[in-house]
Structures are given as structure tokens and as C-alpha cells.
Design a protein around this motif. Structure first.
Motif, mmCIF file in Angstrom:
data_model
loop_
_atom_site.group_PDB
_atom_site.id
_atom_site.type_symbol
_atom_site.label_atom_id
_atom_site.label_comp_id
_atom_site.label_asym_id
_atom_site.label_seq_id
_atom_site.Cartn_x
_atom_site.Cartn_y
_atom_site.Cartn_z
ATOM 1 N N PRO A 321 3.953 -3.318 15.359
ATOM 2 C CA PRO A 321 5.105 -4.127 14.708
ATOM 3 C C PRO A 321 6.052 -4.714 15.484
ATOM 4 O O PRO A 321 6.496 -6.075 15.213
ATOM 5 C CB PRO A 321 5.838 -3.077 14.086
ATOM 6 N N LEU A 322 6.328 -4.326 16.691
ATOM 7 C CA LEU A 322 7.102 -5.087 17.594
ATOM 8 C C LEU A 322 6.564 -6.273 18.033
ATOM 9 O O LEU A 322 7.106 -7.428 18.456
ATOM 10 C CB LEU A 322 7.486 -4.208 19.086
ATOM 11 N N GLU A 323 5.079 -6.352 18.246
ATOM 12 C CA GLU A 323 4.291 -7.329 18.746
ATOM 13 C C GLU A 323 4.006 -8.308 17.551
ATOM 14 O O GLU A 323 4.235 -9.583 17.836
ATOM 15 C CB GLU A 323 3.051 -7.242 19.270
ATOM 16 N N ASP A 324 3.737 -7.749 16.398
ATOM 17 C CA ASP A 324 3.154 -8.632 15.434
ATOM 18 C C ASP A 324 4.017 -9.097 14.437
ATOM 19 O O ASP A 324 3.899 -9.800 13.560
ATOM 20 C CB ASP A 324 1.938 -8.037 14.812
ATOM 21 N N GLY A 325 5.124 -8.294 14.232
ATOM 22 C CA GLY A 325 6.339 -8.608 13.189
ATOM 23 C C GLY A 325 5.886 -8.261 11.692
ATOM 24 O O GLY A 325 6.443 -8.584 10.812
ATOM 25 N N GLU A 326 4.763 -6.917 11.689
ATOM 26 C CA GLU A 326 4.412 -6.831 10.396
ATOM 27 C C GLU A 326 3.813 -5.239 10.572
ATOM 28 O O GLU A 326 3.315 -4.871 11.650
ATOM 29 C CB GLU A 326 3.303 -7.702 9.895
ATOM 30 N N VAL A 327 3.647 -4.654 9.623
ATOM 31 C CA VAL A 327 3.380 -3.172 9.698
ATOM 32 C C VAL A 327 1.842 -3.074 8.516
ATOM 33 O O VAL A 327 2.176 -3.698 7.603
ATOM 34 C CB VAL A 327 4.283 -2.107 8.892
ATOM 35 N N ARG A 328 0.922 -2.653 9.129
ATOM 36 C CA ARG A 328 -0.356 -2.636 8.461
ATOM 37 C C ARG A 328 -0.587 -0.860 8.238
ATOM 38 O O ARG A 328 -0.887 -0.388 9.227
ATOM 39 C CB ARG A 328 -1.468 -3.390 9.305
ATOM 40 N N VAL A 329 -0.712 -0.707 7.139
ATOM 41 C CA VAL A 329 -0.925 0.801 6.768
ATOM 42 C C VAL A 329 -2.393 0.775 6.162
ATOM 43 O O VAL A 329 -2.780 0.311 5.253
ATOM 44 C CB VAL A 329 -0.121 1.209 5.644
ATOM 45 N N PRO A 330 -3.471 1.513 6.583
ATOM 46 C CA PRO A 330 -4.610 1.621 6.219
ATOM 47 C C PRO A 330 -4.514 2.363 4.836
ATOM 48 O O PRO A 330 -4.107 3.554 4.919
ATOM 49 C CB PRO A 330 -5.584 2.331 7.232
ATOM 50 N N ARG A 331 -5.377 1.883 3.593
ATOM 51 C CA ARG A 331 -5.487 2.664 2.661
ATOM 52 C C ARG A 331 -6.795 2.701 2.278
ATOM 53 O O ARG A 331 -7.707 1.689 2.815
ATOM 54 C CB ARG A 331 -4.794 1.947 1.586
ATOM 55 N N ARG A 332 -7.211 3.376 1.202
ATOM 56 C CA ARG A 332 -8.687 3.764 0.605
ATOM 57 C C ARG A 332 -9.163 2.552 0.328
ATOM 58 O O ARG A 332 -10.095 2.248 0.373
ATOM 59 C CB ARG A 332 -8.499 4.865 -0.362
#
Length: 504
Positions: A321-332
Motif C-alpha cells: 500500500p505504501l508503494e501503490d496507494g491502494e489495498v488489494r485483498v484476494p477474495r474467492r
């Protein structure tokens, strides 16, 4: 022949929203009520809520085979926000309400067994998605009408009951556009004038605010680390309208908006406990992936106090997140993506015993190194400013108030305006967002200005990433001085801010 009714709702998948067609079919056969379209348990339970709400609102529920289809079927349907739309679709199928306004309206809300319309989370992003797909009317719970009304170009009405909605469809009632909630003010942000001494740390926070840089503060307990961090939002510029809507939409998904203050206009300050898990920091959970602390701090401050007490996995989870400015949460069913462009402020004691004076420390060198060793090299490499705070002297404690937040904010706002003017054509808004490649090529500084970085790279005192971040910090120092470009002293000072505190 089956009777059909169709309405629209909005389904949420993390920060993404999509209009969902709700079709109700009433046909002959064994009495029953089925919901199709990849519903979760809370949506399947809507059968009992919708049936009771329709009957208790004075309408008849068909004693036939009732099927409600939520389309697109491959999209997971989560939450109780489909209740109102399902009930109206069934009433339209049985010709108990007028269908004139249905094709251009989205319906959002949970139904109580008595027919009342109850508030749900995520109304703001849902209404924004409806507007983007061409809809111009929305019916929402009355408690969230002020939140939905923030979306320009939408005719929003607040309903308290299913009966009100049916009367509005018949043209016999006007839905409220204002909720009688007591207006509330945002809690006041503490003033920087309260901080005694610590001029170096105060200046470091001013630089961080001007360029949206990350900061690490170390020092003994009670020295003022938390006090300073809590005052950082007060020197940040207020949020613009676009940022306000984005931040408000995230907090709407969390369910933390106040009915009396629907729009968030100041940068948020989020300080999770040092025992927080990865899920608490980044978001997730069963079913609907809720935003975590990193996303709630979007366009604001994420403060991690006692960061050396946090688990290594939790700290390392912040690197992307510090690099990309977003959070990616893997889901089914795919990837949940949330914005997370925040300023990270880390605060830590120098050792586990943390005495008021270093001479009283009983920790060995190995213990001190292991204690702060949780802050890995890759994580610290993303921190632009490191400050070692020392106890203020007696004279500082007895002195008057320091500079106020308003005075500091004026300088920060001017520096940010300079950065926005310089980077706006490229889509960047702060110096911290500028890619290193742009600083090394299109905005390359003269060789004599870059000499300090070359020396640090040659000695191995800074990585390639660290060199790029030092350049960003140098541009911020230049903006605060009112200069067009950084000079050699700016670059050298930026490197010192990165190097300071590297050894504890």
C-alpha cells in the motif's frame, strides 16, 4: 401466465459498486419464495423480511410461486440493501403499485418486519455508481438521505417505510430530502501550539505534511511522539470535494458516518492498536471485504504508535500500500481493491525498558537491536523522514506557546499548491506520488545538485529506492523555501533526514 416486476438496486463488491436488476416473477405452482443470483445468507434471509414487511404494510403477499432473480448472476450479492427493491418488484409484479417510475429509480434499504426502511452501509458509493450508469433517481433510508444527496445530478428521496415508497410511486406522497438529525461538528484537531520544544520534530512534520511523506519518530515515553502525530491533520490542507467524496464513501462502507455530518472535509486520522492484525490494517473479513485502517486513513494519516510492539507480518503488509496507494485483498470471487493513499507516521521507543533517560537503560545492545529489528529494511526504506526525539530542556518546558497549526498549515498549503501546479498535467498531486523515473529523467537535476546522492550511493548508505525518495523530499524542501528547483543543500538535507535515526 407469470406476472413480472422489475426494479434496480446496487450491489457492492469492496469499493466497486454495480447496479443490479431485481426481477420478480409470480406464477402458478406450489407457494414458495426463492431468491436466485448468487445471494449470500443475509440476502436469502430477505425472504422472511420482505414477506412480513409487505403484509404488515397493508398489502397482500401472493400465495403463489414467487421467484426473485438478482442479475448479473455471477456477481456475489451481499447484505440487506436489496430488501426494498425486492419488495417493490413483487408489488409491481402483482400490480399493487404503479410501475411508471421504476425503470429510472434505484431502491436501497433494509426492511424491518413492520415495513420500516432501515439504514444500510455504503449508500454513497452505491448512489455514485447508479449515477454513473445513467440513473437519476434514488430512494434510500431517511437516515442516509443527507449522505446520498452529496451526489450531484441525482434526485434523492428518503423513506421511513415501504408504505411511503408505494405512496410516492402512486404520486400521492413526496419523499423527504432532509433528515431531521442534529447537526454535529467534527471533533476539534489539537493545535501545534500545545507542543513544547521539539522544534526539530515539528519542522520534520511540516516537511512531511507539505509533501505527503512518511515519518518515523523514536524517543523515550512521554517525549511527545503521540502528541505531535495527533496534530498532523491540523496542518494538512482541507480535503477537496473529490477527495471528500472518496473518503466519505470509504467511511460509508464502514458505517462510521454521522447523520449530522455526512461529508468528511478534514484529513482523517486513524490510529489502530499495536495488536491489530493484518485484516484490521488492510481490510477483509468473511463475506463482504470491509475496509481496514489503511483505507480509512485514505488522504489522511495512519498513525502506528508503539510500532515495535506490532507483529512483523502486520508491519510488512503495509509495504505494497505504501508503494501503490491502494489495498488489494484476494477474495474467492476476485480481488477487492480499496484506495489507501495515506501518510504513515511510525512511533517507537528505543528499547523495551524505555526509561526516561538513556543512561538508565538496562537493555543490552542485542536486545535494543532486536526490539527495533521488527522494522525491516524494506519498510524503513519507504520512510522518508526519521527523527530521533530528545527530552526538552527545562527552559523549553517553561517557555510560552509555540507556533499555531494555522500558521504552519498556511505554509504547507502554499507548498502543496506549488507541487500541484507543477505535477497536475501528469496526474500527480504531491511530491510523494511522483515516480522516481520522472525525477531522474524529465525533471533531472544538474550533476552538481545530485552530488550528495552519488556519494551516498557509492558508499552504500542509500538504496536506489531511497535515492528516489530523497529526491522527492528535496523537491518538498524546495517548495517550502519558495524555490523553483532544489539545490544541493536541499538534496543533502533530504539524505540526512533519511539517514538520521538509522542507528539507534
Amino acid at each position: 401466465m407469470p406476472m413480472l416486476g422489475q426494479t434496480q438496486a446496487v450491489g457492492l463488491n469492496a469499493f466497486a459498486a454495480r447496479v443490479v436488476d431485481v426481477q420478480a416473477s409470480v406464477s402458478s405452482g406450489l407457494p414458495g419464495f426463492a431468491v436466485t443470483g448468487n445471494p449470500d445468507p443475509s440476502v436469502r434471509e430477505a425472504r422472511d423480511r420482505v414477506r412480513a414487511a409487505i403484509k404488515n404494510s397493508g398489502f397482500s403477499f401472493p400465495e403463489l410461486k414467487v421467484t426473485v432473480a438478482l442479475s448479473p448472476a455471477d456477481m456475489p450479492k451481499v447484505g440487506s440493501g436489496f430488501d426494498l427493491s425486492m419488495a417493490v418488484a413483487i408489488l409491481a409484479a402483482t400490480q399493487q403499485v404503479s410501475a411508471e417510475k421504476l425503470s429510472s429509480t434505484v431502491f436501497l434499504g433494509e426492511l424491518g418486519l413492520d415495513g420500516s426502511v432501515r439504514p444500510i452501509r455504503g449508500v454513497l458509493p452505491a448512489v455514485i455508481a447508479a449515477r454513473q450508469e445513467g440513473y437519476r433517481r434514488a430512494v434510500v433510508p431517511i437516515e442516509t438521505v443527507a449522505e446520498a444527496a452529496l451526489v450531484e445530478g441525482m434526485d434523492v428521496g428518503g423513506a421511513t417505510s415501504l408504505k411511503e415508497v408505494t405512496q410516492w410511486l402512486a404520486g400521492d406522497h413526496v419523499l423527504d430530502t432532509v433528515h431531521d438529525a442534529t447537526a454535529s461538528k467534527a471533533p476539534p484537531i489539537p493545535d501545534m501550539a500545545d507542543v513544547v520544544g521539539q522544534q526539530e520534530a515539528r519542522h520534520a512534520l511540516e516537511i512531511a505534511a507539505a509533501g505527503a511523506h512518511h515519518v518515523l519518530m523514536t524517543g523515550s515515553p512521554g517525549i511527545g511522539k503521540t502528541m505531535l502525530a495527533r496534530r498532523l491533520p491540523g496542518i494538512l490542507p482541507p480535503l477537496g470535494l473529490e477527495d471528500s467524496l472518496e473518503v466519505t464513501a470509504i467511511h460509508s462502507l464502514v458505517g462510521e458516518l454521522s447523520p449530522g455530518r455526512p461529508l468528511i472535509t478534514e484529513p482523517p486520522f486513524v490510529a489502530p492498536h499495536h495488536s491489530s492484525s493484518i485484516t484490521a490494517l488492510l481490510g477483509g473479513g468473511t463475506g463482504f471485504a470491509r475496509p481496514g485502517a489503511a483505507s480509512k486513513a485514505h488522504r489522511g494519516v495512519l498513525f502506528l504508535d508503539e510500532c515495535a510492539e506490532m507483529s512483523v507480518k502486520s508491519l510488512e503488509s503495509l509495504r505494497e500500500p505504501l508503494e501503490d496507494g491502494e489495498v488489494r485483498v484476494p477474495r474467492r470471487d476476485g480481488m477487492a481493491v480499496y484506495p489507501a493513499r495515506f501518510q504513515l507516521i511510525l512511533a517507537a521507543n528505543p528499547c523495551p525498558c524505555a526509561p526516561a533517560h538513556d543512561v538508565d537503560c538496562v537493555c543490552t545492545a542485542v536486545v535494543r537491536r532486536r526490539y527495533l529489528g521488527k522494522l525491516s529494511g524494506p519498510l524503513l526504506d519507504r520512510v522518508d523522514i526519521r527523527v530521533r526525539m530528545d527530552p526538552p530542556g527545562n527552559a523549553a518546558l517553561m517557555s510560552g506557546a509555540g507556533e499555531s497549526s494555522a500558521d504552519v498549515r498556511a505554509r504547507v498549503t502554499a507548498a502543496r499548491a506549488t507541487a500541484i501546479e507543477r505535477w497536475s498535467e501528469f496526474g500527480w498531486r504531491t511530491n510523494a506520488e511522483v515516480p522516481g523515473s520522472a525525477l531522474r529523467q524529465r525533471f533531472r537535476l544538474p550533476p552538481d545538485v545530485l552530488r550528495p546522492i552519488e556519494l551516498f550511493l557509492r558508499d552504500g548508505r542509500v538504496t536506489a529506492r531511497g535515492a528516489d525518495r530523497a529526491l522527492r523530499l528535496a523537491w518538498t524542501l524546495s517548495d517550502l523555501r519558495g524555490s523553483e528547483r532544489p539545490v544541493e543543500d536541499d538534496v543533502a538535507q533530504a539524505l540526512l533526514y533519511r539517514d538520521r535515526g538509522a542507528t539507534w
